[in-house]
Scaffold this motif. Structure first.
Motif, PDB file in Angstrom:
ATOM      1  N   LYS A 644       0.513  -1.118  -0.001  1.00 46.02           N
ATOM      2  CA  LYS A 644      -0.276   0.293  -0.247  1.00 46.02           C
ATOM      3  C   LYS A 644       0.888   1.850  -0.555  1.00 46.02           C
ATOM      4  O   LYS A 644       1.836   1.278   0.945  1.00 46.02           O
ATOM      5  N   LYS A 645       0.401   1.889  -0.810  1.00 48.89           N
ATOM      6  CA  LYS A 645       1.313   3.453  -1.042  1.00 48.89           C
ATOM      7  C   LYS A 645       0.376   4.467  -0.645  1.00 48.89           C
ATOM      8  O   LYS A 645      -0.912   4.826  -1.177  1.00 48.89           O
ATOM      9  N   ILE A 646       0.772   6.132   0.174  1.00 43.67           N
ATOM     10  CA  ILE A 646      -0.691   6.657   0.169  1.00 43.67           C
ATOM     11  C   ILE A 646       0.245   7.802   0.167  1.00 43.67           C
ATOM     12  O   ILE A 646       1.308   7.718   0.551  1.00 43.67           O
ATOM     13  N   GLU A 647      -0.381   9.126  -0.935  1.00 43.55           N
ATOM     14  CA  GLU A 647       0.310  10.158  -1.312  1.00 43.55           C
ATOM     15  C   GLU A 647      -0.262  11.582  -1.796  1.00 43.55           C
ATOM     16  O   GLU A 647      -1.798  11.127  -0.912  1.00 43.55           O
ATOM     17  N   LEU A 648      -0.159  12.206  -1.242  1.00 44.89           N
ATOM     18  CA  LEU A 648      -1.004  13.236  -0.969  1.00 44.89           C
ATOM     19  C   LEU A 648      -0.539  14.508  -2.369  1.00 44.89           C
ATOM     20  O   LEU A 648      -0.015  14.787  -2.879  1.00 44.89           O
ATOM     21  N   PHE A 649      -2.409  14.433  -2.970  1.00 44.96           N
ATOM     22  CA  PHE A 649      -2.793  15.072  -3.837  1.00 44.96           C
ATOM     23  C   PHE A 649      -2.956  16.476  -4.355  1.00 44.96           C
ATOM     24  O   PHE A 649      -3.070  17.040  -4.580  1.00 44.96           O
ATOM     25  N   SER A 650      -4.050  17.180  -3.267  1.00 42.98           N
ATOM     26  CA  SER A 650      -4.854  17.638  -3.338  1.00 42.98           C
ATOM     27  C   SER A 650      -4.566  18.461  -1.805  1.00 42.98           C
ATOM     28  O   SER A 650      -4.631  17.883  -0.611  1.00 42.98           O
ATOM     29  N   ALA A 651      -3.870  19.357  -1.392  1.00 45.15           N
ATOM     30  CA  ALA A 651      -3.517  20.500   0.136  1.00 45.15           C
ATOM     31  C   ALA A 651      -4.887  21.115   0.324  1.00 45.15           C
ATOM     32  O   ALA A 651      -5.159  22.268  -0.308  1.00 45.15           O
ATOM     33  N   PRO A 652      -5.553  21.230   1.326  1.00 41.91           N
ATOM     34  CA  PRO A 652      -6.122  22.167   1.484  1.00 41.91           C
ATOM     35  C   PRO A 652      -6.123  23.375   1.541  1.00 41.91           C
ATOM     36  O   PRO A 652      -4.976  23.881   2.032  1.00 41.91           O
ATOM     37  N   PRO A 653      -6.952  24.480   2.050  1.00 41.17           N
ATOM     38  CA  PRO A 653      -6.082  26.341   1.973  1.00 41.17           C
ATOM     39  C   PRO A 653      -5.413  26.545   4.119  1.00 41.17           C
ATOM     40  O   PRO A 653      -4.450  26.670   3.542  1.00 41.17           O
ATOM     41  N   ILE A 654      -6.021  25.451   4.832  1.00 44.45           N
ATOM     42  CA  ILE A 654      -5.116  25.514   5.679  1.00 44.45           C
ATOM     43  C   ILE A 654      -5.292  23.958   6.406  1.00 44.45           C
ATOM     44  O   ILE A 654      -5.945  23.033   6.562  1.00 44.45           O
ATOM     45  N   LEU A 655      -4.288  24.049   6.268  1.00 47.07           N
ATOM     46  CA  LEU A 655      -3.399  21.858   6.515  1.00 47.07           C
ATOM     47  C   LEU A 655      -3.110  22.053   7.909  1.00 47.07           C
ATOM     48  O   LEU A 655      -2.390  22.607   8.539  1.00 47.07           O
ATOM     49  N   VAL A 656      -4.185  20.999   8.742  1.00 45.43           N
ATOM     50  CA  VAL A 656      -3.663  20.616   9.750  1.00 45.43           C
ATOM     51  C   VAL A 656      -2.625  19.474   9.563  1.00 45.43           C
ATOM     52  O   VAL A 656      -3.109  18.738   9.436  1.00 45.43           O
ATOM     53  N   VAL A 657      -1.906  19.191  10.525  1.00 49.09           N
ATOM     54  CA  VAL A 657      -0.345  18.128  10.539  1.00 49.09           C
ATOM     55  C   VAL A 657      -0.946  17.677  12.584  1.00 49.09           C
ATOM     56  O   VAL A 657      -0.938  18.498  12.223  1.00 49.09           O
ATOM     57  N   HIS A 658      -0.913  16.062  11.637  1.00 50.37           N
ATOM     58  CA  HIS A 658      -0.525  15.418  13.330  1.00 50.37           C
ATOM     59  C   HIS A 658       0.507  14.450  12.963  1.00 50.37           C
ATOM     60  O   HIS A 658       0.362  14.073  12.480  1.00 50.37           O
ATOM     61  N   LEU A 659       1.594  15.078  14.240  1.00 49.01           N
ATOM     62  CA  LEU A 659       2.977  14.218  14.478  1.00 49.01           C
ATOM     63  C   LEU A 659       2.525  13.081  15.223  1.00 49.01           C
ATOM     64  O   LEU A 659       2.512  13.163  16.499  1.00 49.01           O
ATOM     65  N   LYS A 660       2.712  11.753  14.958  1.00 42.11           N
ATOM     66  CA  LYS A 660       2.482  10.769  15.533  1.00 42.11           C
ATOM     67  C   LYS A 660       3.956  10.464  16.548  1.00 42.11           C
ATOM     68  O   LYS A 660       4.467   9.468  15.788  1.00 42.11           O
ATOM     69  N   ARG A 661       3.721  10.700  17.137  1.00 43.74           N
ATOM     70  CA  ARG A 661       5.080   9.845  17.858  1.00 43.74           C
ATOM     71  C   ARG A 661       4.778   9.113  18.819  1.00 43.74           C
ATOM     72  O   ARG A 661       5.884   8.621  19.489  1.00 43.74           O
ATOM     73  N   LEU A 662       3.685   8.617  19.379  1.00 43.67           N
ATOM     74  CA  LEU A 662       3.415   7.359  19.900  1.00 43.67           C
ATOM     75  C   LEU A 662       3.726   6.200  19.931  1.00 43.67           C
ATOM     76  O   LEU A 662       2.814   5.872  18.592  1.00 43.67           O
ATOM     77  N   LEU A 663       4.218   5.507  20.052  1.00 43.27           N
ATOM     78  CA  LEU A 663       4.240   4.119  19.822  1.00 43.27           C
ATOM     79  C   LEU A 663       4.352   3.364  21.437  1.00 43.27           C
ATOM     80  O   LEU A 663       3.472   3.827  22.237  1.00 43.27           O
ATOM     81  N   PRO A 664       3.423   1.612  20.618  1.00 39.89           N
ATOM     82  CA  PRO A 664       3.552   0.859  22.249  1.00 39.89           C
ATOM     83  C   PRO A 664       4.753   1.313  23.567  1.00 39.89           C
ATOM     84  O   PRO A 664       5.443   0.982  23.476  1.00 39.89           O
ATOM     85  N   ARG A 665       4.528   2.074  24.383  1.00 34.81           N
ATOM     86  CA  ARG A 665       5.047   2.160  25.694  1.00 34.81           C
ATOM     87  C   ARG A 665       6.329   3.078  25.409  1.00 34.81           C
ATOM     88  O   ARG A 665       7.052   3.056  26.070  1.00 34.81           O
ATOM     89  N   TYR A 666       5.939   3.639  24.178  1.00 36.16           N
ATOM     90  CA  TYR A 666       6.930   4.883  24.107  1.00 36.16           C
ATOM     91  C   TYR A 666       7.097   6.078  23.596  1.00 36.16           C
ATOM     92  O   TYR A 666       5.578   5.670  23.019  1.00 36.16           O
TER      93      TYR A 666
END
Length: 715
Positions: A644-666
């Motif tokens: 599976k491959k995911i790519e950004l095709f179109s960006a909105p006027p206001i882009l909300v970015v979430h940084l995934k920092r949580l791993l299992p117990r870390y």
């Protein structure tokens, strides 16, 4: 003064004569009697300042409703999103509230949020976001109560609630998404976006919705085509793990005259505590073998737990680690033969690490055997008899005990060179301080300084233990004159015993208590020959006795100062209750708390802070992922291994970015460098992206088409 270009400065002038009768009134302060500063309410609360220099209003704080800082952070971010806040301040939302939408909250989310924004932008003081908290708890029970929650989850739920309450589609039709069938990305994307807009159109979609391209590939069926273009309101980007990890810890030496040494290390992010031991052993100033370093988690001046050398270092970033040197014992004392784990002879009642039918390793014991068929029945520790398995002894499903099992037992003392007869005893420094909150007990114990660990025989005598503790504290204590003249506490003990023989066996209760206090160290004069402290058995936090029940409210059970042998368990905690007079006169608190720095501390501090660029997060986001499960392929009519491959095709006027920092117990602590202004999203879009094909452009085109039809029909 930290001024920036375009920033506005308010200059206030005091009103009144020199006599000071009217002093205290200033221009520009609300409520003062100054006609020049009076403005209409709609002018004061006009919202955003259109001139350069920022905002006039809206810069107010939010009160916590319990532990709701996660909600306040999300609300402040949305409040400073200019187009959305203008939409609510101008009350445009009132015309678009959809009370018939079954997926919404009948307009309550939009109404409460609208009131909240108006209150924030018309107030000059902190605001209570009670309305938003109430409606979000009704929408999602996860946010009931006042406990800490995830800010990203609340923001997602709030945007979803606003979208459904302000959805312009009154009745959502059923829409079937067409397959890609080898067509171009632009054609497929336009169709999928139009299908999406038939059900979802709102101000949230106009501002926050972008499009991602999701593609599944089957290596065994390269001709198969499965592409989808899906809308999103928040882009979750993975954060690369740190290549290095920095850790600082203290080393406590056996030499009582040597102060603790603070060292800093820069290790690989996947390193274990064994790597910490090896790095310390290579330092010339330390040079202690790993087998003679006991690592502990020290918090609030007590040892919370001993740490196994197998623990990953990245899970202990916020732990204060102290390494205690294990003394060198006699020849062969610390090298007893452990059980031979390499013996893989299978027999009844023997334990192994066994792989179960699902591929997990667990501790298992042989409970039945069939020698002729070479089969054994295994019972897994912690599981019911229904989970027992019959396994062939020829299968590669057996490992030595406590080597790979998930529930393996780790005995930390087995990692150290400690004789079997010796135990680890934790010693805490303690003093009594006034306790005004407790009417029944005017004093309470307080810990201070770093604890130390003794590796002593379990049957040591009480007097020998006092002697050893006194020896370990000589670096920061100055003995009184009489204590300097005596050879040891044993001498004082013998003198006390000879004095008792000359007395009558029957003594009054008062004399008996006095002698007990003296023997335990409670009564201390400068010329006393006895220890200036009392040793007491306590729990690991040093707050109450470990020998007496909780309802006795005992701060500890004294260790008798005599030649009677004790029976100590491993990791026993003993508190050193210092005599108050001695603590003030003869204990050097500055020396007790002092810690010397190794050269590595300065070297690590001078290294640049590790960080990654936001482009690395986008790169990880678009990497091809191999799926664990097989996916059905319509081209060959069967399930196959897929990617599976995911790519950004179109960006909105206001882009909300979430940084995934949580791993299992870390949690990944890497700093992500992101530009605060001038961020260009174009390099991160897929190659087939087109400016004309976006949710916003297609939505505008549909609106214009609808208006043209309306005008044409009306003419």
């Amino acid at each position: 003064a930290q001024l920036v270009d375009g920033q506005k400065i308010l200059i206030e002038r005091r009103i009144g004569g020199e006599d000071g009768k009217k002093a205290g009134k200033w221009e520009g302060i609300p409520g003062q009697d100054n006609s020049k500063t009076k403005k209409k309410k709609d002018q004061i609360n006009s919202g955003f300042d259109r001139q350069v220099g920022g905002y006039k209003t809206g810069c107010v704080g939010l009160f916590n409703l319990g532990n709701t800082c996660f909600m306040n952070a999300a609300l402040q971010c949305l409040s400073n999103t200019v187009p959305l806040t203008q939409y609510f301040l101008q009350e445009l939302y009132a015309r678009e509230i959809n009370r018939e939408n079954k997926l919404g909250m009948g307009g309550r989310v939009a109404s409460y949020y609208g009131r909240h924004i108006k209150e924030m932008w018309r107030a000059s003081f902190p605001v209570f976001p009670r309305g938003v908290k109430l409606v979000m708890a009704r929408k999602n029970p996860q946010f009931e109560g006042y406990q800490q929650q995830d800010s990203q989850e609340l923001l997602m739920s709030l945007l979803d609630g606003l979208h459904e309450d302000l959805c312009r589609v009154k009745e959502k039709p059923y829409v079937q998404i067409p397959d890609s069938n080898g067509r171009s990305d632009q054609e497929v994307a336009r169709e999928h976006i139009e299908c999406y807009l038939k059900r979802d159109r709102s101000v949230i979609v106009d501002l926050f919705s972008g499009v991602i391209k999701s593609q599944i590939r089957w290596p065994d069926a390269p001709a198969a085509d499965n592409r989808k273009f899906e809308a999103f309101n928040m882009l979750s980007l993975p954060v690369p793990e740190e290549s290095d990890i920095r850790v600082s810890l203290k080393v406590m030496f056996q030499n009582p005259d040597r102060a603790p040494l603070k060292v800093s290390l820069n290790l690989k992010h996947n390193a274990t505590l064994m790597a910490v031991k090896e790095a310390i052993a290579e330092m010339k100033e330390v040079a202690i073998p790993p087998k003679r370093l006991a690592l502990c988690d020290v918090t609030n001046s007590y040892v919370f737990q001993f740490l196994s050398q197998t623990l990953p270092l990245r899970k202990l970033e916020r732990v204060d680690i102290v390494a205690y040197e294990v003394p060198v014992f006699g020849a062969g004392e610390g090298e007893e033969k452990k059980a031979d784990k390499s013996d893989m002879t299978i027999k009844m009642g023997k334990w192994f690490d066994v792989k179960d039918r699902l591929g997990g390793w667990y501790r298992g014991v042989v409970i039945a055997m069939d020698v002729e068929k070479r089969l054994v029945k295994i019972h897994f520790e912690g599981f019911s008899a229904n989970e027992d398995e019959v396994i062939s002894v020829d299968d590669d499903r057996f490992r030595p005990l406590d080597t790979v099992a998930r529930n393996r037992r780790i005995v930390i003392r087995d990692e150290l060179l400690i004789p079997k007869k010796n135990v680890q005893v934790i010693c805490l420094h303690r003093r009594m301080v006034p306790n005004q909150a407790n009417f029944f007990n005017p004093n309470k114990p307080e810990l201070f300084g770093l604890p130390f660990v003794l590796f002593i025989p379990s049957d040591i005598t009480g007097a020998a233990l006092y002697e050893l503790v006194w020896e370990k504290t000589r670096r920061f204590t100055t003995p009184p004159p009489l204590m300097k003249r005596q050879r040891s506490f044993f001498e004082a003990l013998e003198q006390d015993g000879d004095a008792k023989k000359d007395k009558d066996g029957k003594q009054g209760e008062g004399n008996e208590k006095k002698e007990d206090d003296q023997a335990a160290g409670h009564s201390q004069d400068d010329d006393s020959p006895f220890p200036p402290f009392v040793l007491k058995f306590t729990n690991k936090s040093g707050k109450r006795s470990s020998k007496e029940s909780w309802n006795k409210f005992s701060f500890g059970s004294p260790v008798e100062f005599n030649r009677t042998k004790l029976s100590l368990d491993d990791e026993t905690t003993i508190s050193i209750d210092w005599n108050k007079n001695f603590l003030q006169k003869y204990l050097n608190m500055e020396e007790l708390l002092s810690v010397s720095d190794h050269l590595s501390v300065g070297e690590i501090a001078r290294l640049p802070e590790p960080k990654v660029d936001i482009k690395m997060c986008f790169k990880l986001f678009t990497e091809t992922e191999k799926l664990n499960d097989e996916i059905y392929c319509s081209a060959v009519k069967k399930h196959l291994k897929a990617e599976k491959k995911i790519e950004l095709f179109s960006a909105p006027p206001i882009l909300v970015v979430h940084l995934k920092r949580l791993l299992p117990r870390y949690k990944i602590q890497t700093y992500v460098d992101t530009p605060l202004s001038g961020f260009n999203i174009t390099p991160y879009l897929t190659k087939s992206a087109s400016e004309d094909i976006s949710i916003q452009n297609i939505s505008n085109a549909l609106d214009q088409s609808a208006e043209g039809k309306t005008k044409g029909g009306g003419g």
